[in-house]
Scaffold this active site. Structure first.
Site, short mmCIF file in Angstrom:
data_model
loop_
_atom_site.label_atom_id
_atom_site.label_comp_id
_atom_site.label_asym_id
_atom_site.label_seq_id
_atom_site.Cartn_x
_atom_site.Cartn_y
_atom_site.Cartn_z
N HIS A 1 -9.00 -2.05 -6.93
CA HIS A 1 -8.19 -2.85 -7.85
C HIS A 1 -9.04 -3.63 -8.84
O HIS A 1 -8.57 -4.62 -9.41
CB HIS A 1 -7.29 -3.82 -7.07
CG HIS A 1 -6.16 -3.17 -6.36
ND1 HIS A 1 -5.36 -3.83 -5.45
CD2 HIS A 1 -5.68 -1.91 -6.41
CE1 HIS A 1 -4.44 -3.01 -4.98
NE2 HIS A 1 -4.62 -1.83 -5.56
N GLU B 1 4.59 5.27 -11.06
CA GLU B 1 3.93 5.28 -12.37
C GLU B 1 4.01 6.64 -13.06
O GLU B 1 4.26 6.70 -14.28
CB GLU B 1 2.47 4.85 -12.23
CG GLU B 1 2.26 3.37 -12.01
CD GLU B 1 2.51 2.92 -10.58
OE1 GLU B 1 2.53 1.69 -10.33
OE2 GLU B 1 2.69 3.80 -9.71
#
Length: 326
Positions: free
Chosen positions: A129, A60
């Site tokens: 998450h 990322e």
């Protein structure tokens, strides 16, 4: 009007903008060959080719940096994160590069880039998450932060985000990609920074955004049966916030409850509550109430999940508290 899924509305927005402007391109993990982790980009590789729909490594920080650099050189990247939890790894590029580039370059470099992907809770994905990042990014000057609650708004706001000359954080929800709703035929834009009154009411103003609006609507319907009329305002954008719409509603209802999915400390609901007491104090007949996620890391257990998130009963209790009916 036509009925589409949330993911289809996003796809239409990106595809229309890519047809309109050759400088727009999509990059991210699995966006091309796999058609997107949540099938948002399905078919886009076939139409636009591998130079404009680009699969990236699981890195990322790296591919976000490439996107920022591309935006500084005249392109308009759309960077998809499989989930905003993974974007923590790219926070340096979003917060220290994209958000600050215009000022630090003395106005020489704009950064027209959209960062988008799934945000918030999505089933039993546990603490790392299941985080909601609206307040996290809204805290940063230089960013615009958008969080749509339905397909119509998602398409119009994403098109505006892609055309914007500033970096835009676009927060979706994994739980909403399959939601269906009506959108207008053809192209349309929704301006960033304008809230929408989704439900008219007279007794209390409910301010919310994103997927938690479903809970708010359900609570409003239940309260209507008890004689309490709720006005529901969907912020749609949490930086900038349309404070004026909230204040105007409170001038009519004289009460306010803010509902959000995120943690309570330094939250969007905190900011709304401050602004209301500062600019609508004389119109309030009761303290501003907040309904948020509990101040704990998110659980895996479905029982604890139900306890942690705002639910219909908690919203109803908060509304009744402002009505002094508890």
């Amino acid at each position: 009007m036509k009925t589409v899924q949330f993911r289809e509305a996003l796809r239409e927005a990106m595809s229309e903008e890519m047809r309109r402007d050759n400088g727009v391109f999509l990059m991210g993990e699995e966006v091309a060959e796999y058609n997107g982790a949540y099938k948002v980009s399905q078919g886009m590789l076939d139409e636009f080719g591998p130079k404009r729909v680009i699969d990236t490594p699981i890195a990322e920080l790296g591919f976000t940096g490439i996107g920022v650099g591309a935006s500084m050189n005249g392109l308009r990247p759309i960077v998809e994160f499989m989930t905003w939890n993974f974007a923590i790894l790219a926070a340096d590029q979003i917060i220290n590069s994209a958000a600050k580039m215009l000022q630090m370059s003395g106005g020489q470099y704009h950064c027209p880039i959209v960062f988008r992907g799934g945000n918030g809770t999505a089933g039993q994905l546990a603490a790392t998450h299941s985080q909601s990042f609206e307040a996290f990014y809204a805290h940063v000057p230089g960013l615009k932060v958008v969080t749509p609650s339905n397909p119509h708004d998602a398409k119009g706001l994403l098109k505006s985000a892609i055309r914007d000359n500033d970096p835009v954080v676009f927060l979706e929800s994994e739980k909403m990609y399959g939601d269906k709703g009506e959108i207008a035929e053809g192209e349309y834009l929704i301006p960033i920074g304008v809230a929408d009154v989704k439900r008219k009411g007279d007794h209390v103003t409910l301010v919310t955004f994103g997927k938690i609006i479903k809970v708010v609507f359900e609570a409003a319907e239940a309260l209507e049966k008890e004689g309490i009329s709720c006005e529901v305002i969907d912020l749609r954008t949490v930086r900038p916030i349309d404070y004026a719409s909230v204040v105007e509603s409170i001038k009519k209802t004289n009460r306010c409850v803010v509902v959000e999915e995120a943690w309570p400390l330094a939250s969007i609901s905190s900011e709304i509550a401050y602004h209301v007491q500062r600019y609508a104090f004389d119109y309030l007949d009761a303290p501003v109430m907040r309904v948020t996620q509990t101040d704990t890391p998110f659980a895996f257990s479905p029982t604890l999940i139900d306890e942690a998130l705002p639910n219909v009963q908690r919203v109803m209790n908060a509304v009744k508290s402002t009505m002094y009916r508890n």
